[in-house]
Design an enzyme around this catalytic site. Structure first.
Site, PDB file in Angstrom:
ATOM      1  N   VAL A  33      74.129   7.516  65.348  1.00  0.00           N
ATOM      2  CA  VAL A  33      73.797   8.587  64.386  1.00  0.00           C
ATOM      3  C   VAL A  33      73.265   8.030  63.059  1.00  0.00           C
ATOM      4  O   VAL A  33      72.754   8.791  62.243  1.00  0.00           O
ATOM      5  CB  VAL A  33      74.989   9.535  64.079  1.00  0.00           C
ATOM      6  CG1 VAL A  33      75.404  10.293  65.308  1.00  0.00           C
ATOM      7  CG2 VAL A  33      76.148   8.795  63.447  1.00  0.00           C
ATOM      8  N   LYS A  34      73.382   6.741  62.846  1.00  0.00           N
ATOM      9  CA  LYS A  34      72.973   6.169  61.562  1.00  0.00           C
ATOM     10  C   LYS A  34      71.457   5.933  61.527  1.00  0.00           C
ATOM     11  O   LYS A  34      70.759   6.225  62.484  1.00  0.00           O
ATOM     12  CB  LYS A  34      73.761   4.882  61.288  1.00  0.00           C
ATOM     13  CG  LYS A  34      75.286   5.061  61.354  1.00  0.00           C
ATOM     14  CD  LYS A  34      75.851   5.872  60.201  1.00  0.00           C
ATOM     15  CE  LYS A  34      77.258   6.386  60.407  1.00  0.00           C
ATOM     16  NZ  LYS A  34      78.321   5.406  60.448  1.00  0.00           N
ATOM     17  N   THR A  35      70.961   5.373  60.403  1.00  0.00           N
ATOM     18  CA  THR A  35      69.507   5.328  60.187  1.00  0.00           C
ATOM     19  C   THR A  35      68.758   4.537  61.260  1.00  0.00           C
ATOM     20  O   THR A  35      67.692   4.949  61.708  1.00  0.00           O
ATOM     21  CB  THR A  35      69.183   4.740  58.788  1.00  0.00           C
ATOM     22  OG1 THR A  35      70.229   5.091  57.907  1.00  0.00           O
ATOM     23  CG2 THR A  35      67.872   5.268  58.279  1.00  0.00           C
ATOM     24  N   HIS A  92      75.537   2.499  64.359  1.00  0.00           N
ATOM     25  CA  HIS A  92      75.942   3.508  65.340  1.00  0.00           C
ATOM     26  C   HIS A  92      74.754   4.456  65.554  1.00  0.00           C
ATOM     27  O   HIS A  92      73.953   4.662  64.642  1.00  0.00           O
ATOM     28  CB  HIS A  92      77.160   4.259  64.773  1.00  0.00           C
ATOM     29  CG  HIS A  92      77.701   5.295  65.698  1.00  0.00           C
ATOM     30  ND1 HIS A  92      77.169   6.558  65.775  1.00  0.00           N
ATOM     31  CD2 HIS A  92      78.709   5.240  66.594  1.00  0.00           C
ATOM     32  CE1 HIS A  92      77.829   7.242  66.697  1.00  0.00           C
ATOM     33  NE2 HIS A  92      78.771   6.470  67.194  1.00  0.00           N
TER      34      HIS A  92
END
Ligand SMILES: *Cc1c(COP(=O)(O)O)cnc(C)c1O
Length: 394
Positions: A188-190, A186
């Site tokens: 917002v993830k790394t 997603h």
């Protein structure tokens, strides 16, 4: 400087855009060469034998439990301090869910907190690496193995994290202490693929089953065919078989091309996140009524989140007011997470409620996630530092 800094945001550059455009001009939009390439790169990056790309981190968790044969009559233990999906995956396969409390330092479940809510029917642990901080996997794996449960590591926050064990460093996703590790891509993830996720495992049979469940439970592998029940029936090149009910949880070539390009930047991004965290820690450590995150020794953390613990009561300010003051200064914040056992569904279904996981509940009352993403400039980091200091020390 941006007008508004969210708590997390993707970084997309020209390489990423070019990689996606190349796929759009190619013959394959989905389930082509980019899926396999992304899976290979991801497995290699983490040190796992197999990677299976799926359409989200939630799909990765769901497929993991399906592939592991967890279902009706089984119980799954997870952390109360996590995103809903870590628990919902168990409900989706018909298993029951129970929630373990977290350690006040790492905010992760521990072998002790898991053992405290163990029951005879527990068959799986979904261990969440909160904020990217690896769980104490050696002790958790030991508990699970002694009691006959599998370990799924929900590493949605922890791509790029690592820990020391048995005299060497192991990457999350590539160590032998989890049977299966799941990631989310997603934005917002790394790293991101828009939406997306993956399952990593060293177990070839589990990987094979994950691939089946990702694609309707359908196989085109002759070695697996059972036939259609009519002796002598022609099994031609068109033949496919469904032996289990699966889903369409595939990740497209378009998304995997983005993932391949993003993965190349992982190391640099993890260092940048660590740099921002170091700056925040130095700036906020001395603030009254505020605690900065701590890191367990022998770990490297990919820092998906930077969470301050704030004693809002002592500050005489509500969290809503603090968030609003920061928002007015262009600083976005978020709350990770409402303890899942307090969600109405879980309270109604199981009778869970306040007091069940006191450490997670106390953390929830104090936590506030600040902007943390690799594309933040130094000036933006300093802006957050100034705004937070101003609002919290008035
Ligand atoms: C983001 C997240 C998920 C779900 O991932 P999606 O890709 O959004 O489906 C699962 N678990 C945790 C801990 C997460 O943060």
């Amino acid at each position: 400087m941006s007008d508004f800094l969210p708590y997390g945001r993707q970084a997309i550059d020209d390489d990423d855009i070019a990689a996606v455009v190349d796929v759009l001009r190619s013959d394959w939009l989905t389930t082509g060469p980019k899926v396999e390439e992304f899976e290979r790169n991801l497995a290699e990056c983490c040190g796992a034998r197999h990677a299976v790309a799926v359409s989200s981190g939630t799909a990765a968790l769901h497929v993991s439990l399906l592939a592991a044969g967890i279902g009706f009559g089984d119980r799954v233990l997870t952390s109360s301090l996590t995103f809903l999906a870590s628990a919902n995956c168990a409900e989706l396969v018909g298993a029951a869910v129970d929630f373990a409390d977290v350690d006040p330092g790492t905010h992760n479940v521990t072998a002790q907190s898991l053992a405290a809510c163990w029951s005879d029917t527990v068959r799986a642990i979904v261990a969440v690496d909160f904020a990217g901080q690896p769980c104490d996997m050696p002790r958790i794996a030991d508990l699970a193995r002694r009691r006959g449960a599998i370990v799924v590591e929900d590493a949605a926050h922890a791509l790029g994290s690592a820990f020391e064990y048995d005299g060497r460093w192991h990457r999350v996703g590539g160590h032998p202490l989890a049977d299966i590790t799941t990631f989310s891509f997603h934005p917002v993830k790394t790293i991101t693929t828009g939406e997306g996720g993956a399952i990593l495992t060293d177990d070839a049979e589990l990987a094979r089953r994950c691939r089946l469940y990702r694609n309707h439970g359908m196989t085109r592998d002759r070695a697996e065919f059972e036939g259609l029940g009519r002796p002598g029936e022609e099994i031609g090149p068109w033949h496919y078989e469904m032996q289990n009910v699966g889903l369409n949880y595939r990740l497209s070539d378009i998304q995997c091309a983005l993932g391949i390009s993003q993965l190349r930047k992982l190391e640099g991004w993890v260092s940048r996140r660590q740099g921002i965290v170091d700056r925040y820690n130095a700036a906020f450590r001395g603030l009254p009524r505020v605690a900065t995150p701590c890191r367990a020794s022998g770990t490297r953390c990919a820092w998906h989140l930077y969470v301050l613990e704030i004693d809002f009561e002592a500050l005489c300010m509500s969290r809503t007011a603090v968030m609003e003051e920061l928002r007015q200064r262009g600083v976005g914040t978020q709350v990770h997470y409402i303890p899942v056992h307090l969600q109405p569904y879980y309270r109604r279904k199981y009778g869970y409620g306040p007091g069940k996981c006191p450490t997670a509940e106390a953390f929830y009352r104090r936590c506030l996630s600040l902007p943390l993403f690799p594309a933040m400039s130094d000036a933006e980091v300093e802006h957050v530092v100034d705004a937070v200091r101003e609002v919290l020390t008035r």
